[in-house]
Design an enzyme around this catalytic site. Structure first.
Site, PDB file in Angstrom:
ATOM      1  N   HIS A   1       0.823  -1.283   0.020  1.00 60.13           N
ATOM      2  CA  HIS A   1      -0.074   0.066  -0.030  1.00 60.13           C
ATOM      3  C   HIS A   1       0.888   1.173  -0.200  1.00 60.13           C
ATOM      4  O   HIS A   1       0.803   2.156  -0.801  1.00 60.13           O
ATOM      5  CB  HIS A   1      -0.903   0.050   1.166  1.00 60.13           C
ATOM      6  CG  HIS A   1      -1.634   1.048   1.275  1.00 60.13           C
ATOM      7  ND1 HIS A   1      -1.600   2.391   1.621  1.00 60.13           N
ATOM      8  CD2 HIS A   1      -3.005   1.153   0.829  1.00 60.13           C
ATOM      9  CE1 HIS A   1      -2.609   3.345   1.447  1.00 60.13           C
ATOM     10  NE2 HIS A   1      -3.692   2.553   0.771  1.00 60.13           N
TER      11      HIS A   1
ATOM     12  N   LEU B   1      -2.557  -8.195   4.030  1.00 58.18           N
ATOM     13  CA  LEU B   1      -3.283  -9.172   4.792  1.00 58.18           C
ATOM     14  C   LEU B   1      -4.520  -9.717   4.536  1.00 58.18           C
ATOM     15  O   LEU B   1      -5.160 -10.815   4.945  1.00 58.18           O
ATOM     16  CB  LEU B   1      -3.253  -8.715   6.193  1.00 58.18           C
ATOM     17  CG  LEU B   1      -2.052  -8.339   6.962  1.00 58.18           C
ATOM     18  CD1 LEU B   1      -2.202  -7.953   8.349  1.00 58.18           C
ATOM     19  CD2 LEU B   1      -1.229  -9.547   6.858  1.00 58.18           C
TER      20      LEU B   1
ATOM     21  N   GLY C   1      -8.860  -6.757   0.160  1.00 56.65           N
ATOM     22  CA  GLY C   1      -9.644  -5.571   0.324  1.00 56.65           C
ATOM     23  C   GLY C   1     -10.006  -4.956  -1.008  1.00 56.65           C
ATOM     24  O   GLY C   1      -9.500  -5.494  -2.380  1.00 56.65           O
TER      25      GLY C   1
ATOM     26  N   HIS D   1      -8.318  -2.431  -2.597  1.00 57.03           N
ATOM     27  CA  HIS D   1      -7.033  -2.284  -3.303  1.00 57.03           C
ATOM     28  C   HIS D   1      -6.576  -3.534  -4.117  1.00 57.03           C
ATOM     29  O   HIS D   1      -6.344  -3.368  -5.428  1.00 57.03           O
ATOM     30  CB  HIS D   1      -5.879  -1.817  -2.541  1.00 57.03           C
ATOM     31  CG  HIS D   1      -5.805  -0.429  -1.840  1.00 57.03           C
ATOM     32  ND1 HIS D   1      -6.549   0.608  -2.776  1.00 57.03           N
ATOM     33  CD2 HIS D   1      -5.794   0.080  -0.602  1.00 57.03           C
ATOM     34  CE1 HIS D   1      -6.532   1.797  -1.779  1.00 57.03           C
ATOM     35  NE2 HIS D   1      -6.171   1.358  -0.733  1.00 57.03           N
TER      36      HIS D   1
END
Length: 117
Positions: A4, A65, A68, A70
């Site tokens: 990210h 993790l 999501g 992204h």
């Protein structure tokens, strides 16, 4: 390796540590870290560098993790755009790293080592 990114420069240390571990385990492997936002280099920059050095295949590993927005939406769009820009390169988009069984096992083992299962 794709992560990210953060405004905090220390945030990238674990991602860079994984890249260094890969280089140790696979000498000669071209390993690079790229970031979605707040941190350089971008995925586009890294792909251009790898393409310039003659890469014909690039695996993109999301260092997330979970899957999501992204990993589910943004990253596939980025990779599709890169495929169009670099038609001679075979791109593989991996699942989020934490979905890999070995990573799940390592996280569970680390939690158990803390003494509080």
């Amino acid at each position: 390796m794709f992560a990210h990114g953060s405004r905090d420069p220390l945030w990238r240390a674990p991602i860079e540590a994984v890249a260094e571990r890969i280089r140790t385990l696979a000498p000669g492997a071209a390993v690079a870290c790229a970031y979605l936002e707040y941190t350089e280099p971008t995925l586009e920059t890294v792909v251009a560098q790898l393409a310039g050095s003659g890469a014909t295949a690039i695996a993109v590993w999301p260092m997330f993790l979970g899957t999501g927005r992204h990993a589910r939406d943004d990253l596939p769009r980025l990779v599709d755009a890169l495929r169009a820009q670099h038609p001679g390169i075979d791109f593989t988009l991996q699942a989020a790293i934490a979905e890999h069984p070995d990573v799940l096992h390592a996280m569970a083992a680390a939690a158990l080592q803390s003494g509080h299962p």
